[in-house]
Structures are given as C-alpha cells and as structure tokens.
Design an enzyme around this catalytic site. Structure first.
Site, PDB file in Angstrom:
ATOM      1  N   ASP A  79      23.420  30.907 107.162  1.00  0.00           N
ATOM      2  CA  ASP A  79      24.880  31.098 108.177  1.00  0.00           C
ATOM      3  C   ASP A  79      26.362  31.530 107.194  1.00  0.00           C
ATOM      4  O   ASP A  79      27.013  31.414 107.800  1.00  0.00           O
ATOM      5  CB  ASP A  79      24.824  30.483 109.391  1.00  0.00           C
ATOM      6  CG  ASP A  79      24.091  30.432 110.287  1.00  0.00           C
ATOM      7  OD1 ASP A  79      23.346  31.967 110.526  1.00  0.00           O
ATOM      8  OD2 ASP A  79      23.281  30.172 111.281  1.00  0.00           O
ATOM      9  N   LYS A 106      30.084  30.040 115.352  1.00  0.00           N
ATOM     10  CA  LYS A 106      29.334  31.089 115.420  1.00  0.00           C
ATOM     11  C   LYS A 106      28.066  30.987 116.666  1.00  0.00           C
ATOM     12  O   LYS A 106      27.848  29.744 117.666  1.00  0.00           O
ATOM     13  CB  LYS A 106      28.411  31.776 114.843  1.00  0.00           C
ATOM     14  CG  LYS A 106      27.570  31.348 114.250  1.00  0.00           C
ATOM     15  CD  LYS A 106      26.241  31.353 114.357  1.00  0.00           C
ATOM     16  CE  LYS A 106      25.199  30.749 114.038  1.00  0.00           C
ATOM     17  NZ  LYS A 106      24.340  29.876 115.290  1.00  0.00           N
TER      18      LYS A 106
HETATM   19  P1  ATP Z   1      22.922  25.725 112.649  1.00  0.00           P
HETATM   20  O1  ATP Z   1      23.481  26.895 113.888  1.00  0.00           O
HETATM   21  O2  ATP Z   1      23.324  26.619 111.355  1.00  0.00           O
HETATM   22  O3  ATP Z   1      21.058  25.956 112.857  1.00  0.00           O
HETATM   23  P2  ATP Z   1      23.905  24.031 114.242  1.00  0.00           P
HETATM   24  O4  ATP Z   1      24.920  24.076 114.262  1.00  0.00           O
HETATM   25  O5  ATP Z   1      22.088  23.800 114.829  1.00  0.00           O
HETATM   26  O6  ATP Z   1      23.667  24.861 113.071  1.00  0.00           O
HETATM   27  P3  ATP Z   1      25.145  21.994 112.602  1.00  0.00           P
HETATM   28  O7  ATP Z   1      25.956  21.286 113.085  1.00  0.00           O
HETATM   29  O8  ATP Z   1      25.217  22.677 111.649  1.00  0.00           O
HETATM   30  O9  ATP Z   1      23.908  22.530 113.451  1.00  0.00           O
HETATM   31  O10 ATP Z   1      24.129  20.316 112.352  1.00  0.00           O
HETATM   32  C1  ATP Z   1      23.009  20.341 111.685  1.00  0.00           C
HETATM   33  C2  ATP Z   1      23.036  19.082 111.063  1.00  0.00           C
HETATM   34  O11 ATP Z   1      23.594  19.345 109.864  1.00  0.00           O
HETATM   35  C3  ATP Z   1      23.027  17.627 111.881  1.00  0.00           C
HETATM   36  O12 ATP Z   1      22.173  17.355 112.962  1.00  0.00           O
HETATM   37  C4  ATP Z   1      23.861  16.805 110.795  1.00  0.00           C
HETATM   38  O13 ATP Z   1      23.160  15.677 109.812  1.00  0.00           O
HETATM   39  C5  ATP Z   1      24.282  17.650 109.232  1.00  0.00           C
HETATM   40  N1  ATP Z   1      24.992  18.242 108.890  1.00  0.00           N
HETATM   41  C6  ATP Z   1      25.609  17.982 107.563  1.00  0.00           C
HETATM   42  N2  ATP Z   1      26.805  18.727 107.233  1.00  0.00           N
HETATM   43  C7  ATP Z   1      27.531  18.473 108.179  1.00  0.00           C
HETATM   44  C8  ATP Z   1      28.789  19.143 108.948  1.00  0.00           C
HETATM   45  N3  ATP Z   1      29.767  19.667 108.034  1.00  0.00           N
HETATM   46  N4  ATP Z   1      29.132  19.079 110.373  1.00  0.00           N
HETATM   47  C9  ATP Z   1      28.347  18.863 110.872  1.00  0.00           C
HETATM   48  N5  ATP Z   1      26.750  19.316 110.755  1.00  0.00           N
HETATM   49  C10 ATP Z   1      26.625  18.642 109.412  1.00  0.00           C
END
Ligand code: ATP
Length: 314
Positions: free
Chosen positions: A141, A11
C-alpha cells in the site's frame, strides 16, 4: 535541529477483487483506492546520535523495528549510507489519528511520509518513481499512500494507474476500538475458503483479464458519478470478515440505509466501515444518527473528505 512535518492520509478501498495466487505468495489484486482527509501527522528530525528513534502518542503502535515508519527509515539508511554519515540519525514523531489495524493503511501511510521526509531532510532529490520503488519494498500500500488521490491498483496493489479526481465526495467512518483485524488473517482465511475460484498459474493473462469486474466502477469514477460509485462498491474480503464479525455487518447495514448514503462497505481487510455521501452536512448527520443508535463508547466515528493528494508538508 532540522525537521519537517508531514500529513499522512488514510486510504479506503472503493473496490477490492482477489484474482488469484501469485508466484511470490501474495494475492493478485484489482483495487480502486481513494485517499481521504483522515490523517496522521509525522514530524521527522535529524538527531546527533546515529540511530532511528520512533515516538508515537498511541500505546498500540510499536516503537521499534516493527513500526513501518522505522522500516522506511532503515531502508533509506541502507540505500543512502552517506546521508546518515552527513546528517546523523533521525527521530520520527507520530501523532495517530488513523485507527490501527483498521483497513485504512495507517502504517503504510506513515512509512510513505518517512520516505518523503527523509528525501527532504537528506536533500536526496528522489523522483516520485524512485520513492515508489522504495515504498513497494516496504509494503504493497505504500506506493499508493505516496501518490494519493484516486487510483486503480493491480499486482499486489503496488502497480498504480491514476484515475479522475473525486474530491467532491465525503464519507462517514465507523470502527469499534476493541475490534482489530489482521490483514494476513483476512487473506489467509479468504484463501482457505475461496481458492477454488482463483485463476490458476497455468492460465494465461487474457483469462485473468476476463475475470476482472472492475470496469463499471472505474467508468463511474471517470464520470465522477458518486451515486454509481456508491452502488458499485465491492470488497471480496467482506466474504470472510462479515460472517466472522456480525458487528461489522450491523454497522454496514445501519450506515447503508441512512438518508443520503450512496453506498456503504468495509474498507480493505476491515473492520472499518464507511458510507459515502455528497456533503459534509450529510456526513455529520449520518454520524449523529449512528451515534444515537449505538451509544457504545467503543464505537469510533469520524467524518472525512476524499482528497486528491498523498503525502504533503504541513
Ligand atoms: P492495511 O490497510 O495496509 O492492511 P491497516 O490499516 O489494517 O493497514 P495498520 O494500522 O497499518 O493496519 O497496522 C497494522 C499493524 O501494523 C498494527 O497492528 C501495528 O502493530 C503495526 N504497525 C506498524 N507500524 C505502524 C504504524 N506506523 N502505525 C500503525 N500501526 C503500525
């Protein structure tokens, strides 16, 4: 072995406004969220042993209970113990395309895919409302990731109102592989610097509503007016991320001034920057130009399209 393959889209935030503190410690938010075609693939299978196993092709993703996909499976196992007894454990294979800690909700989308996959695998027949309620327990989210499309999100981000479909817009995304921003860091820093602007708990709901500025962009979404949406992009978290990370500011400036770009902004807590355009050809052209100007292999670039769905079966 029974199994399902699912597409888990990323997203972006077209709008993110921080209203104030909530009694539960989270921030009260107003966001416009958009699902995009950049997506991970999740394969979910029944296994003989009574366990949850995570396999991911990206070394930076945890393969234990810290993975949001694991947490989704554990929650389902806790809620539906008879299913584990009947179908055995579950193996979850994650093929990562969505960059990690990027502000693109990759982990949340993986968790949403596991909820949908287990609902199918365990023949539970859950409603969208029931899945959303479970999703909200895993992360703010997750309910949006289940639903996809375009939505106004309030509360912690889990209260959703669907908006008009915007699937005619395209985007280019840019993120330095070696730059990750933790979501808790972004919100904590925002609170440290801007809590004096928050609506206090003693003020009533009306004053809270008066402080929301999302009306114009919501109207632009309802009119499917890409130029106006590009002009009205807004993200309060840029106020903490851009001064701290000048590379994000530089990318935003470079992408935002390319021909055809309707607007550019950081998504969520960053550090991914996206630029909106009207066609795939323009997205490809912007990507080529940015690559020419920043040949650094650490810079990841992608093109994608707005999509109207959330989790889907392959
Ligand atoms: P958001 O936009 O919801 O804040 P994001 O895109 O910034 O999410 P994610 O890629 O979801 O961040 O990952 C954040 C942290 O969560 C990572 O540093 C990782 O260690 C952990 N994590 C846990 N599960 C997952 C997963 N399935 N995929 C990616 N990261 C994950």
């Amino acid at each position: 072995m029974r199994s399902y393959s699912l597409v888990a889209p990323a997203k972006i935030n077209l709008y993110l406004e921080i209203i104030g503190d909530r009694p539960d410690g989270y921030h009260e938010l107003v966001m416009v969220l958009q699902a995009i075609s950049l997506a991970d693939k999740i394969e979910i299978s029944s296994i003989e042993i009574d366990a949850i196993s995570i396999k991911c092709d990206h070394p930076g993703v945890p393969d234990n209970q810290n993975n949001l996909a694991y947490r989704a499976a554990a929650l389902m196992a806790e809620q539906f113990p008879h299913a584990i007894a009947r179908y055995g454990g579950v193996e979850i294979k994650i093929q990562k395309t969505i960059p990690i800690a990027a502000g693109l909700a990759g982990g949340s989308s993986n968790a949403a895919a596991v909820l949908v996959g287990l609902d199918l695998l365990w023949e539970l027949g859950l409603t969208q409302g029931e899945l959303q309620e479970l999703g909200g327990q895993i992360g703010s989210d997750v309910p949006f990731c289940l639903e996809g499309g375009t939505a106004l999100a309030t509360g912690r981000g889990e209260v959703l109102s669907p908006l008009a479909n915007l699937d005619q817009l395209y985007l280019v995304l840019a993120k330095y592989h070696n730059l990750q921003i933790s979501t808790p860091w972004a919100y904590k820093t925002y609170r440290q610097q801007f809590s004096h602007t928050y609506v206090s708990a003693t003020q009533d709901l009306q004053s809270r509503r008066d402080r929301v500025h999302s009306g114009p962009i919501v109207a632009a979404v309802m009119h499917q007016d890409g130029a106006e949406i590009g002009r009205l992009l807004h993200n309060d978290l840029e106020k903490v991320a851009l001064p701290e990370y000048p590379q994000i500011q530089q990318l935003r400036q470079m992408i935002g001034t390319q021909p055809g770009v309707l607007g550019a902004m950081m998504s969520g807590s960053g550090p991914t920057v996206f630029g909106l355009v009207q066609s795939q050809a323009e997205a490809t052209q912007v990507m080529k130009t940015v690559r020419g100007q920043i040949p650094d292999p650490e810079l990841g670039l992608w093109t994608a399209k707005f999509i109207s769905q959330g989790i889907s079966l392959v």
